[in-house]
Enzyme design. Structure first.
Site, PDB file in Angstrom:
ATOM      1  N   TYR A 147      -6.324   6.284   4.710  1.00 39.84           N
ATOM      2  CA  TYR A 147      -6.581   5.283   3.676  1.00 39.84           C
ATOM      3  C   TYR A 147      -5.730   4.033   3.894  1.00 39.84           C
ATOM      4  CZ  TYR A 147      -5.973   2.551  -0.452  1.00 39.84           C
ATOM      5  OH  TYR A 147      -5.874   1.473  -1.296  1.00 39.84           O
TER       6      TYR A 147
ATOM      7  N   CYS B 118     -25.501   2.342 -14.749  1.00 39.23           N
ATOM      8  CA  CYS B 118     -24.652   3.478 -14.394  1.00 39.23           C
ATOM      9  C   CYS B 118     -25.386   4.793 -14.626  1.00 39.23           C
ATOM     10  CB  CYS B 118     -23.373   3.443 -15.231  1.00 39.23           C
ATOM     11  SG  CYS B 118     -22.289   4.874 -14.971  1.00 39.23           S
TER      12      CYS B 118
ATOM     13  N   CYS C 173     -17.919  -2.413 -18.781  1.00 31.79           N
ATOM     14  CA  CYS C 173     -18.241  -2.255 -17.360  1.00 31.79           C
ATOM     15  C   CYS C 173     -19.384  -3.176 -16.948  1.00 31.79           C
ATOM     16  CB  CYS C 173     -18.615  -0.797 -17.079  1.00 31.79           C
ATOM     17  SG  CYS C 173     -18.944  -0.466 -15.325  1.00 31.79           S
TER      18      CYS C 173
ATOM     19  N   CYS D 296     -13.292   1.908 -15.382  1.00 28.90           N
ATOM     20  CA  CYS D 296     -13.885   3.224 -15.116  1.00 28.90           C
ATOM     21  C   CYS D 296     -12.774   4.231 -14.829  1.00 28.90           C
ATOM     22  CB  CYS D 296     -14.849   3.128 -13.942  1.00 28.90           C
ATOM     23  SG  CYS D 296     -15.878   4.604 -13.716  1.00 28.90           S
TER      24      CYS D 296
ATOM     25  N   GLU E 201       0.823  -1.205   0.000  1.00 34.09           N
ATOM     26  CA  GLU E 201       0.000   0.000   0.000  1.00 34.09           C
ATOM     27  C   GLU E 201       0.861   1.260   0.000  1.00 34.09           C
ATOM     28  OE1 GLU E 201      -3.123   0.367  -0.462  1.00 34.09           O
ATOM     29  OE2 GLU E 201      -3.735  -1.725  -0.363  1.00 34.09           O
TER      30      GLU E 201
ATOM     31  N   ASP F 202     -10.450   4.888  -2.117  1.00 39.69           N
ATOM     32  CA  ASP F 202      -9.371   5.605  -2.805  1.00 39.69           C
ATOM     33  C   ASP F 202      -9.970   6.350  -3.982  1.00 39.69           C
ATOM     34  OD1 ASP F 202      -9.882   3.651  -4.700  1.00 39.69           O
ATOM     35  OD2 ASP F 202      -7.772   3.071  -4.943  1.00 39.69           O
TER      36      ASP F 202
END
Length: 322
Positions: free
Chosen positions: A116, A194, A189, A179, A33, A134
């Site tokens: 985060y 959407c 997608c 996306c 991370e 995020d």
């Protein structure tokens, strides 16, 4: 949004990243991370493998020298992250008996670990059901549910956006691969309902607009001008400077030389989040200068208050937008 469809899509399209392999330790997740902040995963993967081979536990890294750690960091960029990892490993070794803590609160107390990252480690390493948001997750939710191209980070999103270990990583992957900010692959997608696509894919509300003035002159209206009432070309030739990535990108996209504010006493993770926002919205061929000279806690606090022009007295006498 059909979250089950997103998870099923992820099961079929997940990238084979090394830190996702079964048996990866919490230390390995934390390391991935931190390394992945502002660095493409393709560059991170080989470095992560080398670090895990060389320093597979916090105790191993804690015993390393700063020089060795910086050399091993290689070309990942932002080498201060490497030093913060070294500090983090030493605190884990001294205060947690070499075990990466599992609660968000304890993780936040570690050097270099922001909100985060703490949530990501708790979620992905320990399977804790905590929200992990995020830029990618935020974008997917903004488009699929709210029908807008992008939204600003807020504490409210931690309760609004669906989450869970499987769903959070799936939303991240969807935002990274499909996306995307600049060229979303809507035909690929899994989100069939959407709201953004149904609305005709409206641009972000910070997109610059050309305004014609009564005297016949034109200027580009951006969030810079929305906040200040001024043209992005500041009086006296001063450079538009901000910690807000959207303002910087909008001004740069409009053809103005602009600076991304940085350095100082606020956290690396906060700054990297602003920088990531700028990079997402900066058009190809546009540039923004990175200013590390002036920022301090006083100016940063103003950024979270009201928009104003602040004399840049602590540096070269220029002006800075917050």
């Amino acid at each position: 949004m059909d979250t089950q469809a997103v998870v099923e899509w992820f099961d079929a399209h997940e990238r084979p990243l090394p830190w996702r392999e079964p048996g990866t330790s919490a230390w390995g997740v934390l390391l991935s991370e931190v390394m992945s902040q502002q660095t493409p995963v393709a560059r991170v993967a080989p470095q992560w493998k080398e670090w895990m081979r060389r320093w597979p536990t916090p105790q191993d890294l804690a015993a390393a020298s700063k020089a060795d750690v910086l050399r091993a960091w290689g070309k990942l960029g932002y080498p201060r992250r490497a030093l913060r990892l070294l500090e983090c490993a030493r605190v884990i070794t001294e205060l947690h008996d070499g075990h990466v803590p599992r609660s968000v609160e304890e993780l936040l107390a570690l050097p270099g670990i922001g909100d985060y990252t703490a949530r990501a480690v708790a979620c992905f390493a320990y399977r804790e059901n905590v929200p992990v948001v995020d830029t990618n997750v935020r974008r997917v939710h903004a488009r699929a549910v709210r029908g807008v191209a992008q939204v600003r980070p807020s504490k409210r999103e931690l309760t609004e956006i669906p989450h869970g270990p499987e769903l959070s990583v799936a939303l991240m992957e969807l935002g990274a691969l499909v996306c995307t900010s600049r060229a979303p692959k809507c035909s690929e997608c899994p989100v069939v309902d959407c709201a953004w696509l149904a609305a005709g894919q409206p641009p972000a509300d910070f997109a610059p607009r050309t305004i014609e003035l009564p005297n016949g002159h034109t200027y580009t209206q951006t969030r810079f001008s929305d906040l200040t009432g001024l043209s992005p070309i500041m009086l006296g030739g001063m450079t538009p400077t901000s910690a807000d990535g959207e303002i910087v990108a909008a001004a740069a996209n409009a053809g103005h030389w602009t600076e991304m504010a940085g350095g100082g006493m606020y956290s690396d993770e906060v700054f990297r989040a602003h920088l990531a926002t700028m990079e997402q919205h900066l058009r190809p061929g546009r540039t923004a200068q990175f200013n590390t000279m002036f920022f301090d806690r006083f100016l940063w606090n103003l950024h979270f208050g009201q928009a104003r022009i602040v004399p840049k007295a602590r540096a070269a006498g220029a002006q800075v937008l917050l």
